[in-house]
Design a protein around this motif. Structure first.
Motif, PDB file in Angstrom:
ATOM      1  N   ILE A 303      34.846  51.677  44.188  1.00 29.16           N
ATOM      2  CA  ILE A 303      35.779  50.717  44.785  1.00 29.16           C
ATOM      3  C   ILE A 303      36.973  50.564  43.855  1.00 29.16           C
ATOM      4  CG2 ILE A 303      36.089  48.353  45.574  1.00 29.16           C
ATOM      5  CD1 ILE A 303      33.040  48.291  46.100  1.00 29.16           C
ATOM      6  N   ASP A 304      38.095  51.095  44.287  1.00 24.57           N
ATOM      7  CA  ASP A 304      39.329  51.015  43.502  1.00 24.57           C
ATOM      8  C   ASP A 304      40.069  49.745  43.911  1.00 24.57           C
ATOM      9  OD1 ASP A 304      41.537  51.487  41.976  1.00 24.57           O
ATOM     10  OD2 ASP A 304      42.356  53.071  43.245  1.00 24.57           O
ATOM     11  N   ASP A 305      40.127  48.772  43.025  1.00 25.11           N
ATOM     12  CA  ASP A 305      40.758  47.487  43.333  1.00 25.11           C
ATOM     13  C   ASP A 305      41.926  47.275  42.369  1.00 25.11           C
ATOM     14  OD1 ASP A 305      41.401  44.729  43.701  1.00 25.11           O
ATOM     15  OD2 ASP A 305      39.381  44.393  44.504  1.00 25.11           O
ATOM     16  N   ASN A 306      43.128  47.303  42.907  1.00 27.13           N
ATOM     17  CA  ASN A 306      44.326  47.167  42.071  1.00 27.13           C
ATOM     18  C   ASN A 306      44.400  45.835  41.348  1.00 27.13           C
ATOM     19  OD1 ASN A 306      45.317  49.711  42.674  1.00 27.13           O
ATOM     20  ND2 ASN A 306      46.398  49.004  44.511  1.00 27.13           N
ATOM     21  N   ARG A 307      43.695  44.839  41.852  1.00 24.93           N
ATOM     22  CA  ARG A 307      43.722  43.533  41.197  1.00 24.93           C
ATOM     23  C   ARG A 307      43.039  43.567  39.831  1.00 24.93           C
ATOM     24  NH1 ARG A 307      41.018  39.987  45.751  1.00 24.93           N
ATOM     25  NH2 ARG A 307      39.868  41.948  45.966  1.00 24.93           N
ATOM     26  N   LEU A 308      42.256  44.633  39.576  1.00 20.60           N
ATOM     27  CA  LEU A 308      41.574  44.789  38.297  1.00 20.60           C
ATOM     28  C   LEU A 308      42.343  45.686  37.330  1.00 20.60           C
ATOM     29  CD1 LEU A 308      37.915  45.179  39.612  1.00 20.60           C
ATOM     30  CD2 LEU A 308      39.078  43.101  38.852  1.00 20.60           C
ATOM     31  N   CYS A 309      43.554  46.078  37.711  1.00 18.55           N
ATOM     32  CA  CYS A 309      44.429  46.824  36.800  1.00 18.55           C
ATOM     33  C   CYS A 309      45.200  45.787  35.986  1.00 18.55           C
ATOM     34  CB  CYS A 309      45.380  47.732  37.584  1.00 18.55           C
ATOM     35  SG  CYS A 309      44.539  48.985  38.594  1.00 18.55           S
ATOM     36  N   CYS A 310      44.711  45.474  34.821  1.00 21.59           N
ATOM     37  CA  CYS A 310      45.223  44.324  34.066  1.00 21.59           C
ATOM     38  C   CYS A 310      46.678  44.486  33.628  1.00 21.59           C
ATOM     39  CB  CYS A 310      44.335  44.068  32.847  1.00 21.59           C
ATOM     40  SG  CYS A 310      42.606  43.757  33.278  1.00 21.59           S
ATOM     41  N   SER A 311      47.156  45.726  33.549  1.00 18.92           N
ATOM     42  CA  SER A 311      48.545  45.943  33.144  1.00 18.92           C
ATOM     43  C   SER A 311      49.489  45.955  34.341  1.00 18.92           C
ATOM     44  CB  SER A 311      48.667  47.277  32.396  1.00 18.92           C
ATOM     45  OG  SER A 311      48.238  48.356  33.216  1.00 18.92           O
ATOM     46  N   SER A 312      48.946  45.755  35.540  1.00 14.18           N
ATOM     47  CA  SER A 312      49.747  45.769  36.753  1.00 14.18           C
ATOM     48  C   SER A 312      50.649  44.535  36.814  1.00 14.18           C
ATOM     49  CB  SER A 312      48.836  45.823  37.978  1.00 14.18           C
ATOM     50  OG  SER A 312      49.558  45.595  39.161  1.00 14.18           O
ATOM     51  N   ILE A 313      51.729  44.635  37.585  1.00 11.03           N
ATOM     52  CA  ILE A 313      52.639  43.511  37.748  1.00 11.03           C
ATOM     53  C   ILE A 313      52.407  42.825  39.114  1.00 11.03           C
ATOM     54  CG2 ILE A 313      54.409  44.436  36.231  1.00 11.03           C
ATOM     55  CD1 ILE A 313      55.933  45.374  38.726  1.00 11.03           C
ATOM     56  N   LYS A 314      51.317  43.194  39.794  1.00 15.10           N
ATOM     57  CA  LYS A 314      51.007  42.562  41.081  1.00 15.10           C
ATOM     58  C   LYS A 314      50.802  41.057  40.895  1.00 15.10           C
ATOM     59  CE  LYS A 314      47.989  44.465  43.767  1.00 15.10           C
ATOM     60  NZ  LYS A 314      48.717  44.614  45.042  1.00 15.10           N
ATOM     61  N   GLN A 315      51.189  40.290  41.879  1.00 17.51           N
ATOM     62  CA  GLN A 315      51.102  38.838  41.781  1.00 17.51           C
ATOM     63  C   GLN A 315      49.671  38.314  41.939  1.00 17.51           C
ATOM     64  OE1 GLN A 315      53.668  36.787  40.915  1.00 17.51           O
ATOM     65  NE2 GLN A 315      54.720  38.722  40.538  1.00 17.51           N
ATOM     66  N   ASP A 316      48.855  39.057  42.699  1.00 14.81           N
ATOM     67  CA  ASP A 316      47.516  38.559  42.982  1.00 14.81           C
ATOM     68  C   ASP A 316      46.449  39.199  42.118  1.00 14.81           C
ATOM     69  OD1 ASP A 316      47.749  41.063  44.069  1.00 14.81           O
ATOM     70  OD2 ASP A 316      46.627  40.611  45.906  1.00 14.81           O
ATOM     71  N   LYS A 317      46.837  39.715  40.964  1.00 13.77           N
ATOM     72  CA  LYS A 317      45.856  40.401  40.116  1.00 13.77           C
ATOM     73  C   LYS A 317      44.870  39.402  39.498  1.00 13.77           C
ATOM     74  CE  LYS A 317      48.929  40.614  36.070  1.00 13.77           C
ATOM     75  NZ  LYS A 317      50.185  40.159  36.687  1.00 13.77           N
ATOM     76  N   VAL A 318      43.669  39.911  39.218  1.00 11.87           N
ATOM     77  CA  VAL A 318      42.597  39.086  38.672  1.00 11.87           C
ATOM     78  C   VAL A 318      42.707  38.954  37.161  1.00 11.87           C
ATOM     79  CG1 VAL A 318      40.082  39.020  38.323  1.00 11.87           C
ATOM     80  CG2 VAL A 318      41.027  39.537  40.583  1.00 11.87           C
ATOM     81  N   CYS A 319      43.314  39.953  36.525  1.00  7.46           N
ATOM     82  CA  CYS A 319      43.407  39.920  35.068  1.00  7.46           C
ATOM     83  C   CYS A 319      44.796  40.338  34.626  1.00  7.46           C
ATOM     84  CB  CYS A 319      42.367  40.848  34.446  1.00  7.46           C
ATOM     85  SG  CYS A 319      42.576  42.591  34.908  1.00  7.46           S
ATOM     86  N   SER A 320      45.130  39.975  33.397  1.00 10.13           N
ATOM     87  CA  SER A 320      46.405  40.395  32.789  1.00 10.13           C
ATOM     88  C   SER A 320      46.181  40.568  31.303  1.00 10.13           C
ATOM     89  CB  SER A 320      47.500  39.361  33.058  1.00 10.13           C
ATOM     90  OG  SER A 320      47.147  38.109  32.492  1.00 10.13           O
ATOM     91  N   LEU A 321      46.982  41.432  30.698  1.00  7.25           N
ATOM     92  CA  LEU A 321      46.858  41.643  29.267  1.00  7.25           C
ATOM     93  C   LEU A 321      47.282  40.404  28.515  1.00  7.25           C
ATOM     94  CD1 LEU A 321      48.214  45.296  28.957  1.00  7.25           C
ATOM     95  CD2 LEU A 321      45.847  44.530  29.033  1.00  7.25           C
ATOM     96  N   ALA A 322      46.487  40.026  27.521  1.00  4.50           N
ATOM     97  CA  ALA A 322      46.772  38.812  26.758  1.00  4.50           C
ATOM     98  C   ALA A 322      47.940  39.040  25.809  1.00  4.50           C
ATOM     99  CB  ALA A 322      45.527  38.421  25.975  1.00  4.50           C
TER     100      ALA A 322
END
Length: 322
Positions: A303-322
């Motif tokens: 399951i490829d879920d873009n929300r788990l790409c922490c370096s992504s700039i998507k607004q609805d992402k689940v994670c982000s780089l600290a």
């Protein structure tokens, strides 16, 4: 003189013969003792009882092997209860997810930030577990067991109660692929959860977003979820992300598809597979590609879920780089 000479000669002959007979008797005694000693040390003829004992040992050995095979099969099919920690799962409680956040001995300040930002503390941590989500910092042991590094972690854990300490794992940067194997195996044995999440300590996590994502995937028993990618295998020694066993990836030097980056999720079925086969699973230079290699031989649902790409700039992402 003749009779005197004959008498003397007869006496001498008698003494000689008597001496030889005595010496022969001594030799026979010595030889007899040696033969008796050798006979005692020689191979013993097996009686019927001896043969039955040997056959019994062979039969016992065969039954032990069969029992081990049956035990492995039973464990793989979920018939055996995993050992559970007394404080957390002795009640048989089922959880939605266990989230393991990688940490190290030198990350004390970063852990304080995490606890103040997205990771609950104290009573809030207990309330989250009542909702079915367990979060723990994951760390191994020092190479010098029992030193100040271990004692500091033990002391911090007594205060915060938010560590999963991998007793059989040595904490080191080069041991990260083995750490992910140890984490999944230990987590499966400690908590009964639908999903097991491995997270790096360089991210901020939208906890509610992750819970919503996992709730939506509850019915997928073989889910392998993450920011999926493949890519070039680094073959130059000394370069970042170097893979010492690059030659195993074929002429194109390309990784297989795997959940990359700082966050990956396995369903209980897949995490249990790692636990059962932990001793024989091959690790590569990186933990994400190691997990990907273990999934290749299974009926896993990628399951490829873009929300788990922490370096992504998507607004609805689940994670982000600290």
């Amino acid at each position: 003189y003749t009779s005197l000479f004959l008498a003397f000669f007869s006496c001498f002959a008698w003494l000689y013969v008597a001496g030889r007979l005595w010496q022969d008797a001594e030799n026979r005694t010595v030889l007899s003792n040696l033969l008796q000693r050798n006979a005692a040390q020689g191979p013993k003829l097996l009686t019927v009882e001896d043969k039955l004992a040997v056959l019994g040992c062979k039969d016992l050995e065969r039954r032990v092997v069969e029992a081990e095979m049956e035990l492995t099969l039973a464990k793989s099919q979920g018939y055996l209860k995993s050992w559970l920690s007394l404080n957390e799962s002795s009640s048989g409680k089922k959880f939605l997810a266990v989230i393991g956040v990688y940490t190290g001995f030198g990350s004390h300040l970063k852990r304080k930030v995490f606890r103040g930002f997205w990771m609950p503390r104290g009573d809030a941590l207990k309330k989250l577990e009542e909702r079915g989500v367990v979060i723990r910092f994951v760390i191994g042991r020092s190479a010098n067991r029992g030193d100040s590094l271990d004692r500091n972690i033990n002391g911090e854990n007594r205060s915060t109660k938010d560590f999963l300490i991998l007793e059989g794992h040595e904490e080191a940067q080069e041991e990260l692929p083995k750490k992910v194997k140890s984490f999944f195996s230990t987590a499966v044995q400690t908590w009964d959860a639908e999903f097991y999440v491995k997270a790096d300590n360089n991210i901020n996590l939208d906890l509610e977003g992750l819970i919503e994502l996992l709730e939506h995937r509850r019915s997928q028993a073989s889910a392998y979820i993450g920011c999926m990618k493949s890519g070039e295998v680094v073959t130059e020694e000394g370069s970042p992300w170097y893979e010492p066993e690059w030659w195993k990836f074929g002429d194109e030097k390309s990784y297989f598809r795997h959940a990359a980056g700082s966050l990956l999720i396995l369903s209980k079925k897949l995490a249990r597979y790692i636990d059962i086969n932990s001793a024989s699973l091959k690790t590569y230079a990186h933990d994400d590609t190691s997990v990907g290699s273990w999934m290749m031989g299974l009926q896993a649902t990628y399951i490829d879920d873009n929300r788990l790409c922490c370096s992504s700039i998507k607004q609805d992402k689940v994670c982000s780089l600290a």
